[in-house]
Design an enzyme around this catalytic site. Structure first.
Site, PDB file in Angstrom:
ATOM      1  N   GLY A 153     -26.486  29.272  11.072  1.00 21.41           N
ATOM      2  CA  GLY A 153     -25.400  30.017  10.811  1.00 21.41           C
ATOM      3  C   GLY A 153     -25.160  31.312  11.693  1.00 21.41           C
ATOM      4  N   CYS A 202     -10.563  33.554 -22.832  1.00 21.36           N
ATOM      5  CA  CYS A 202      -9.373  33.998 -23.254  1.00 21.36           C
ATOM      6  C   CYS A 202      -8.394  35.085 -22.521  1.00 21.36           C
ATOM      7  CB  CYS A 202      -9.400  34.578 -24.488  1.00 21.36           C
ATOM      8  SG  CYS A 202     -10.234  36.157 -24.807  1.00 21.36           S
ATOM      9  N   CYS A 238     -43.346  35.929  -8.278  1.00 16.15           N
ATOM     10  CA  CYS A 238     -44.587  36.063  -7.603  1.00 16.15           C
ATOM     11  C   CYS A 238     -45.475  36.536  -8.704  1.00 16.15           C
ATOM     12  CB  CYS A 238     -44.603  36.781  -6.512  1.00 16.15           C
ATOM     13  SG  CYS A 238     -43.997  38.493  -6.474  1.00 16.15           S
ATOM     14  N   CYS A 252     -38.338  39.744  -6.454  1.00  5.37           N
ATOM     15  CA  CYS A 252     -39.086  40.993  -7.123  1.00  5.37           C
ATOM     16  C   CYS A 252     -37.725  41.926  -7.756  1.00  5.37           C
ATOM     17  CB  CYS A 252     -39.818  41.679  -6.230  1.00  5.37           C
ATOM     18  SG  CYS A 252     -41.605  40.945  -6.308  1.00  5.37           S
ATOM     19  N   ILE A 291     -26.721  34.193  11.421  1.00  7.60           N
ATOM     20  CA  ILE A 291     -28.150  34.814  11.692  1.00  7.60           C
ATOM     21  C   ILE A 291     -28.981  34.025  12.369  1.00  7.60           C
ATOM     22  CG2 ILE A 291     -30.308  35.896  10.787  1.00  7.60           C
ATOM     23  CD1 ILE A 291     -28.207  37.121   8.454  1.00  7.60           C
ATOM     24  N   ASP A 345     -27.287  32.069   3.761  1.00  8.97           N
ATOM     25  CA  ASP A 345     -26.230  32.834   3.051  1.00  8.97           C
ATOM     26  C   ASP A 345     -25.943  32.826   1.783  1.00  8.97           C
ATOM     27  OD1 ASP A 345     -25.547  30.221   2.929  1.00  8.97           O
ATOM     28  OD2 ASP A 345     -23.604  30.248   3.958  1.00  8.97           O
ATOM     29  N   CYS A 403     -41.617  40.111  -3.189  1.00  9.04           N
ATOM     30  CA  CYS A 403     -40.823  38.814  -2.658  1.00  9.04           C
ATOM     31  C   CYS A 403     -39.299  38.990  -3.071  1.00  9.04           C
ATOM     32  CB  CYS A 403     -41.581  37.591  -3.788  1.00  9.04           C
ATOM     33  SG  CYS A 403     -40.973  37.466  -5.171  1.00  9.04           S
TER      34      CYS A 403
END
Lengths: 698, 564
Positions: A36, A185, A470, A173, A38, A129, A170
């Site tokens: 995408g 409601c 991790c 984390c 990035i 994303d 990680c």
């Protein structure tokens, strides 16, 4: 075929990174997850640095709204696979780059994205994303010991950093902000913010043209006292609290259900009749229903906003607006008038049902709300504003409503480009063999807020010992939750691959299922619990079943201390019999129940011995231990092994500490606070370690 | 079905008016190398209006490996044309032109060329050319972004005499509800309420501004004035809390009056004027407001009207009332009634504001036929608590800064002479020293990676280039050791000037020499993104652009902003 162009580029990079690093860059296999905003940038950057073996995965196809920043795509590509087009485009710009392998698929569910697939790469880079996919890739990389470079952006903010299990924090984390949901409601009866009205409008969309029985607003005619159990509430996709409190108020209130029943073909094909039906639906929703609730007295005692019934006759100019919006939508950036909202609501309904294809899809409950479908968006925007006006809540423009209804994250080319550039830089450094703990944790804040910082770097914080990903013994079970039975799981996977003897299975109930009948957990031990459950597929077990992403804890009374948390990931296993389904199960991660039990036993003994020793000479021993432990951190592998096994024994006693840290860590924020929070716990002697390492490099 | 608007995701950041400003922008890029084309790419994608690429080179083999916007087939063709056509391919909304000429020739020979651009981006421009360009643009008030990628270091410098931000978006605006100084409709609302005799339902749903106006009046009558001192204001807040009623439901369950919670929370500050944010105060105190000319930006006339409004209708302490009311406890009817009161006043304030605006424009001789658009007035009033003015330091001032004992740098061309404005010799700013001190304060013992120090090194490299005609470490078989030693000498001068002599080492000089002025794409891509980001801020007049230099340290992936 080393051309002089390649030589030119090589010269640049050899100057800054050195020839040996550039050779690694050329020969290493790198996986890019996401093509995408990035991803496109990243692929371009990687190719130009000289990466020679790239593969890219994306499940999406190209949408028009991608074109403003995903620069490898052109209008003629709309509808095609992102990964394939991105790979093609980059390669065409740089024929020497070598082919880029593209995969069109879901990195979580795709069968081919197994542990072996991940092991085939030297480096994995995220360009995703969403949290779910990030968590999954993070988990797979931890399990297969791959270095992961993680990056992301939201509007003007972004970040990029390296993750290596045991050496750095990680992805998980840091606790992530939970997507917000609202009590049912509030949506049904007592809204006081625009977002509540938008959530209601999305439920109304489902009721009118989508999967009606699953709308919170759905009330079966024959059983008005039984509102649906729960529903995902719109802006906030995600289960909400059970509407028990609302049950009383809802009694006998299905005044609108009759009016919103979908019109038959005779009505749909008769313009006048269809218009009359739409007006009837309007009247039922915004006048009758409100009058009914007001007449029930108590319904609004606690409400911040009391509604006023809204007859269509009060919506000045709705006829003209209805006529106009049949051909052209309202301006998206202006807050519409009451008459325009009413007109737009009516015309959207008429358009929906006068189109045979949409009508058919609606009848089959196939129309899901999609913010990018202009008609759906119009219906929701108009309904949300009418609801808001009824309750005296501020109306919004369609543009603003779309933001909230679609959970739209603002995105801009510039931030993505910064993040991708930083990721590419980290990629080179990871291959250069730089200590991952010494890599940079870069936060991009490109708005000029926070004193004008644009990119601020920090050391990647060490792992959070409380991290559920991790910090503990973890395996990933990739299997078909809809076909694999509980029996197959126990016999084949738990007792087979993992080495348990009498596994006890425990998982949390799905929120929507939580209640008196099921409790908050499901627990199963073969000899004690209902044996008839053994034949059920995992997804069909009580309490919501084991669905994709579910965390299942397994321990064993026969093997004291053997305890593992398994993340179940659903993978479609098409065709084949029962045996094929069992054979297709993949266990990712190293875990053996007997070994874990043995390690736990040893740890316990060691702890006891240590306690005895420290009791003898408390102060002196503490000081000595601090110096002795200093040598530990040199070998990464040691740390990884320690993280997964030794933590096991101290699990229980650590819990209090753990939650304190989690609370302190908070949602993503500038790294300085965060890192101090996650550094609270490490052994004192390590406290200065990251800083020293980073400055040593340069 | 797809969304029809490809700019949907970004307009959520800068709005339709920001998108419009971007779409009308004319941007000029000098030098279409990797840094330049990456910058432009990030402006073409979001839909800037028109781009002009100026570059005198032909595409070479080396470009193909390092610049995404040229391909092998383009070798030998003019680089300006090639990159322009690849860039425009990405977005049909954008048009552009190529000028195949060396930027320095254009700057020297045809300075009028730059008139009419909304922004000029100069990439990898050498010092003397940059100084001439910045003097030209300065006199035209055309903003300049000078960017360079130099090995693993990048820098970006913004220069413009005055930049105005319509929406700085730095902090949440505080609503001025005018409680201490109620306008007639608000006072009338309060007067119509009788807290003693009204029914319970009304009592617990009265919006808190009404409660406070009411109670403030009672307090003032009793105490001979509004609470002013800290003790008085605290006492007032406490007293407001005591005015609650004990209300119960029919079943006897007590009901807590939430509107009084809100009143108490807002009571102690209610009698103080809403403070102006410092940036806004600066704008209103700007000498420019008393010397407006018909050619000035609308912003200045709007700011003048704001100042005049505040002095007259605002009684020296209030800005125009906002029509949008914050969320509060109330019944729908009461809330709507209150909102009507604020809307009415907002309309009146807007009219008064517009009258001031007209007077100011008339006094300056502005063209009546080209009024400030209604939309601009509305947006200005909506964000008038978030305006800001920035004045940049000229590049010539930065580059003419010398230490008294300056020996080595004297070899460089005299930069001050290149500036048409003939700026007085500049001073070294304290920014580099402060950046180092900040790191030290954060507990850093080794500050060698401080990004600001790399700005000093880039200056030293430029000195070297001015003296020798080539960059350190560049050219055929350079003597890296000798070059580094020379760079270290230049660096020492500037480091002393900036007050960071202790922190600039020979390793810095060796590192910068090692780069040989190369422009790696990975740094160029990052710098190009940062440039585009700042360009958007300059063009949309939203957010606060960097003041004035951004330095990227790719060795440690850190960056800093410094006023040089």
């Amino acid at each position: 075929m080393a051309s002089s162009a390649a030589a030119g580029r090589a010269a640049v990079y050899h100057a800054v990174f050195g020839a040996d690093v550039m050779e690694k860059v050329r020969s290493s296999k790198v996986l890019v997850v996401g093509a995408g905003g990035i991803g496109c940038e990243l692929l371009k950057d990687l190719v130009l640095v000289g990466f020679g073996h790239l593969e890219v995965v994306d499940l999406d196809t190209i949408d028009v709204s991608n074109l403003n920043r995903q620069f490898l795509f052109r209008p003629q590509h709309v509808g095609q696979s992102k990964s394939a087009i991105a790979a093609q485009a980059v390669a065409s710009f740089n024929p020497r780059a070598g082919p880029i392998v593209s995969h069109h698929g879901n990195i979580i569910r795709g069968r081919m994205f197994s542990a072996d697939f991940f092991r085939g790469f030297d480096l994995v880079i995220n360009a995703l994303d969403n949290q779910a996919a990030r968590s999954h890739v993070n988990r797979m990389c931890l399990a297969t010991r791959r270095t992961l470079i993680e990056g992301g952006s939201t509007g003007f903010a972004g970040q990029a950093h390296t993750i290596r299990g045991g050496a750095t924090l990680c992805y998980d984390c840091r606790p992530k902000p939970v997507q917000k949901s609202f009590p049912v409601c509030t949506i049904r009866s007592t809204p006081d913010k625009p977002v509540h009205c938008i959530a209601w409008a999305k439920e109304l969309h489902a009721l009118l043209v989508g999967d009606a029985p699953n709308s919170v607003l759905y009330e079966p005619d024959d059983a008005p006292d039984h509102p649906p159990a729960a529903a995902s509430s719109a802006a906030a996709a995600g289960p909400t609290a059970a509407p028990a409190a609302d049950a009383g108020a809802s009694r006998g209130e299905s005044v609108y259900m009759r009016a919103v029943r979908r019109p038959d073909d005779a009505v749909c094909d008769d313009t006048a009749a269809l218009a009359a039906w739409a007006r009837g639906a309007f009247d039922a929703l915004f006048r009758l229903e409100i009058e009914k609730k007001l007449s029930m007295g108590d319904a609004y005692r606690t409400a911040r906003c009391r509604p006023t019934p809204l007859p269509l006759s009060r919506c000045h100019g709705f006829e003209a607006a209805c006529e106009a919006t049949l051909s052209a939508p309202l301006p998206a950036h202006r807050t519409p008038t009451l008459g325009e909202c009413a007109g737009s609501f009516l015309s959207a309904l008429q358009t929906f049902f006068s189109d045979p294809a949409r009508r058919q899809a609606a009848r089959e409950g196939r129309v899901a709300f999609d913010k990018d479908d202009d008609l759906s968006m119009r219906l929701v925007a108009a309904a949300a504003n009418l609801r808001a006006i009824t309750f005296g809540i501020e109306a919004l423009s369609e543009f603003e409503i779309k933001s909230i209804a679609g959970n739209i994250v603002p995105a801009v080319a510039t931030t993505n480009a910064v993040v991708a550039g930083l990721e590419a830089m980290e990629a080179v450094r990871a291959l250069a063999g730089r200590d991952p703990a010494d890599a940079s944790y870069a936060v991009v804040l490109s708005t000029g807020i926070s004193g004008g910082r644009t990119v601020s770097g920090d050391v990647v914080p060490p792992p959070n010992p409380a991290c559920s990903e991790c910090g503990r013994a973890r395996v990933i079970l990739r299997l078909d939750t809809k076909r694999l039975t509980l029996r197959q799981l126990i016999r084949g996977v738990l007792c087979g691959a993992l080495g348990f003897e009498e596994p006890n299975i425990l998982f949390a109930a799905a929120e929507a299922e939580e209640g008196a009948a099921t409790g908050s957990h499901f627990s199963f031990l073969e000899d004690e619990d209902d044996a008839s459950l053994l034949g059920l597929p995992l997804a069909a077990l009580p309490a919501g079943g084991v669905t994709s992403g579910k965390l299942v804890t397994v321990d064993d009374f026969a093997l004291d201390g053997a305890r593992v948390e398994a993340v179940v990931v659903h993978v479609d296993c098409e065709g084949g019999g029962e045996e094929a389904v069992a054979a297709a199960v993949e266990v990712v991660g190293d875990f053996s129940a007997p070994e874990a039990a043995r390690a736990a036993k040893e740890a316990k003994a060691k702890q006891a011995a240590q306690q005895a020793a420290s009791a003898a000479a408390a102060a002196a021993a503490a000081a000595a231990a601090a110096t002795a432990a200093g040598g530990d951190s040199d070998s990464d592998d040691d740390i990884v092994a320690e993280g997964s096994d030794a933590d096991e024994g101290s699990d229980g006693s650590d819990d209090d500490d753990v939650f304190e840290i989690l609370e302190g860590a908070g949602p993503p924020s500038p790294p300085s606070e965060d890192s101090s929070a996650s550094r609270k716990r490490p052994r004192e002697d390590e406290d200065d370690e990251p800083k020293r390492a980073r400055l040593g490099e340069a | 079905m797809a969304s029809s608007d490809k700019y949907d995701r970004q307009t959520r950041l800068w709005g339709a008016h920001g998108q419009r400003a971007l779409g009308e922008a004319r941007i000029c890029l000098l030098n279409a190398g990797p840094t330049g084309t990456e910058s432009l790419k990030n402006l073409v994608l979001p839909g800037c209006g028109f781009v002009t690429v100026v570059d005198g080179e032909k595409v070479t083999e080396g470009d193909v490996g390092n610049n995404f916007f040229v391909s092998r087939a383009d070798i030998g063709s003019p680089r300006a044309e090639v990159t322009l056509s690849h860039l425009l391919e990405m977005n049909p909304d954008v048009s552009g032109e190529a000028r195949c000429v060396d930027p320095s020739d254009l700057i020297g020979g045809e300075p009028g060329f730059f008139e009419g651009f909304s922004l000029v981006i100069a990439s990898q421009l050498q010092r003397d050319a940059l100084l001439s360009l910045s003097a030209v643009l300065w006199s035209m008030n055309v903003p300049l972004i000078a960017v360079r990628s130099y090995g693993l270091v990048g820098s970006m410098r913004i220069a413009r005499p005055v930049h105005v931000c319509f929406e700085a978006k730095e902090a949440q605006a505080v609503a001025d509800l005018r409680i201490a100084n109620p306008f007639p409709a608000l006072q009338a609302f309060a007067d119509a309420v009788d807290l003693k005799s009204c029914d319970d339902e009304t009592h617990r749903h009265l919006p808190y501004p009404v409660l406070l106006v009411k109670l403030m009046g009672e307090y003032a009558a009793e105490h001979g004035g509004q609470p002013k001192t800290f003790a008085q204001r605290k006492a007032f807040a406490k007293w407001v809390g005591t005015q609650r009623r004990d209300i119960t439901t029919d079943e006897g369950v007590p009901i807590w009056e939430e509107n009084f919670d809100e009143a108490v929370a807002n009571a102690s500050k209610a009698s103080l004027p809403t403070p102006l944010r410092p940036d806004v105060a600066d704008v209103l105190a700007d000498a420019k407001l008393d010397a407006l000319e018909s050619t000035d930006d609308d912003f200045w006339f709007l700011a003048r009207a704001l100042r005049d409004f505040r002095a007259a209708e605002g009684k020296g302490e209030s800005l125009p009332v906002s029509a949008s009311l914050p969320d509060m406890t109330a019944t729908t009817a009461l809330y709507l009634r209150l909102n009507e009161a604020y809307k009415l006043q907002a309309t009146l304030d807007r009219a008064a504001f517009c009258a001031h605006l007209e007077r100011a424009r008339e006094a300056a001789g502005c063209d009546e036929k080209r009024p400030v658009s209604e939309g601009v007035i509305d947006r200005f009033l909506a964000s008038c608590q978030s305006i800001k003015v920035m004045r940049y330091r000229p590049i010539a001032m930065e580059l003419s800064a010398r230490a008294a004992e300056d020996g080595a740098a004297a070899a460089a061309a005299d930069p001050a002479a290149a500036d048409g404005e003939a700026e007085a010799q500049g001073q070294y700013t304290s920014a580099v020293k402060e950046a180092v001190a900040e790191l030290q304060m954060m507990g850093e013992t080794n500050v060698s990676m401080c990004p600001a120090l790399w700005a000093v090194m880039l200056r030293a490299a430029d000195d070297f280039q001015c003296a020798t005609g080539r960059f350190p470490g560049a050219g055929a078989s350079p003597d890296l050791i000798a070059d580094a030693a020379e760079v270290a000498k230049y660096a020492a001068v500037h480091a002393a000037g900036y007050g960071v002599a202790d922190h600039v080492t020979e390793e810095h000089a060796q590192e910068i020499t090692r780069y040989g002025a190369c422009e790696p794409h990975v740094v160029a891509a990052t710098m190009g993104a940062v440039v585009a980001q700042e360009a958007v801020k300059l063009l949309t007049q939203q957010y606060v652009p960097v003041d004035n230099t951004f330095i990227f340290n790719g060795i440690a992936t850190t960056a800093a902003v410094a006023t040089l």
